[in-house]
Motif scaffolding. Sequence first.
Motif, short mmCIF file in Angstrom:
data_model
loop_
_atom_site.label_atom_id
_atom_site.label_comp_id
_atom_site.label_asym_id
_atom_site.label_seq_id
_atom_site.Cartn_x
_atom_site.Cartn_y
_atom_site.Cartn_z
N GLU A 171 0.83 -1.19 0.00
CA GLU A 171 0.00 0.00 0.00
C GLU A 171 0.87 1.25 0.00
O GLU A 171 0.62 2.21 -0.70
N ARG A 172 1.96 1.20 0.78
CA ARG A 172 2.81 2.38 0.89
C ARG A 172 3.55 2.63 -0.41
O ARG A 172 3.77 3.77 -0.80
N ASP B 135 2.46 1.89 -3.40
CA ASP B 135 1.47 2.51 -4.29
C ASP B 135 1.35 3.99 -3.99
O ASP B 135 1.35 4.82 -4.90
N ALA B 136 1.24 4.31 -2.69
CA ALA B 136 1.04 5.70 -2.31
C ALA B 136 2.23 6.55 -2.73
O ALA B 136 2.08 7.65 -3.24
N ARG B 137 3.42 6.00 -2.49
CA ARG B 137 4.62 6.74 -2.86
C ARG B 137 4.64 7.02 -4.35
O ARG B 137 4.92 8.12 -4.80
N GLN C 194 2.14 7.16 -6.44
CA GLN C 194 1.14 8.14 -6.84
C GLN C 194 1.58 9.53 -6.41
O GLN C 194 1.35 10.51 -7.12
#
Lengths: 350, 188
Positions: A328-329, A331-333, A335
């Motif tokens: 998840e992290r 992906d967030a990074r 984006q």
Amino acid sequence: MEEEALHTEGFDSFYERELLPALRELEAERKNIQSTLIYPTVGLGALALGLIAVLPNLGIQSMFLAAITGAGLFTWFKTKASVEFRVEFKNQIIRQILKHINKDFRYSGFSGLKKNDFTGSGIWPRTPDRYRGEDLVTGEIDQTAFSFSEVFAQIYVKDSKGRRRLQTQFKGLFFKADLNKETQHRTVILPDMAERFLGNMGQQLQKLNITRDDLVQLENVDFEKVFAVYGSDQVEARYILSPKLMERILAYSEKHELTPSISFKNSQVFVAIPISKEFFEPRIFRTLLNKEATREYYDDMQLAISLVNELDLNTRIWSKLPDYTEEEREDARRQGRNHRGGMGFGGTRK
Amino acid sequence: MVALIAAVIMIGGPILLGILFYNNLINRKNSVDQALSDIDVQLKKRFDLIPNLVETVKAYMKHERDTLVELTELRTRHMAGGLSVQEQADVTNKVNRLGRGLMLQVENYPDLKASKNFLQLQAAWNEVEEQLSASRRTYNAAVKDYNNGIEQFPTNIMARSMGYQPHAYIEIPEEERENISAKEMFAN
């Protein structure tokens, strides 16, 4: 480990610089008291010898009685002589040690947590018949208010011959703090005696315990081996006792080699640390100028104060981030980088 | 006389036991039903937060519009009702995933992150997630108790005649079981 070493160094220099001078003054007084006590000791000893010489037909019972009376008299003398000394010791040494831990913490040598808190916690089924609290510490760590004191509680019980006698209900440190969650019910965690001796059968017996709320069976097997949890609401008990908190409680117990009792009620947490010793008292018959002995006062204080962090009471849900997985992290990074055209959001964070 | 007493015990005993077992199993089944409905209560609360979430976030997080639209759709599907158990689970899992992803994205929008509306929303969302987790765990404990009652002797005899079947456990989403703290991540 490194943290521990730093702490010890901090204490060592604090001991040398600030405590020793005060200890030296008190040591002089202690020696006075000790020598004062020689007189009653010698006197009582002489009296005893005298009686034995004069009354040769003393039975064992009378001698026993005499010995007890003698010990009682001695204790009385000791208390009388050392009253002021204790007050000074607490005000100077104990208070200073506390201020060294945090200068905003408050100390009151001869008050304790209120009996209402003790009974209200739900840890003990009976109100104590005798209750004494000492060495009250109050303070805040971040947003969490806490307090703790030494507590000695006794109850009257009937022995096998039907006579009433006093039994210790609890002796140790009793701690109270704001909980970082709202509660409507009561959850109590007790050392699991039954399971230790009887295994699964013990669990069945625990379910039948009528003086307690319903048994709450949790997923952490290690936790269940050490503790038994009773709660008036199954969901709230699990809301409070997240898997992480159970691990923290186990870690605290193992680190200090003791089994606390804990309760959650009225959005507060109560912890009972059963240790049968006299906390924060000066030694009368041994020297005060001993770093390890003095360090013990410091460690005992930390035993309770550290609970605020050990139980993670300062993590408020409101600003808490959930536990994110690595995916998840990532992906967030990714984006984040896309949005800002390459700046990323690792950036400069405090 | 003795024969009479013996007869009473031999007939009355099993009947009494039967009643006890029956009631015990009903109790366990009801605990499971109760726990399930508690979960539904929390799920509903979470669905109810979605409009608030969308409103609070949409002005700031223009790139997340798709996510917001999808969340709103999921809520609509849930409210429409008539979903099978599997569909319901799918909807729930999607909301899980999208909600978490969104909250994490907020780190990219410091203005939003500090805004009062968002802070209140985050508090409410986190609170629901904690309650949801607790309800799921309670459900699983109730199911374990129920399954024990059905499978263990002697209550399993009664269970068979009542036609009780074992229940399945609810899976706690993998994400919730991870123990990595966000602090560690941001420290790098």
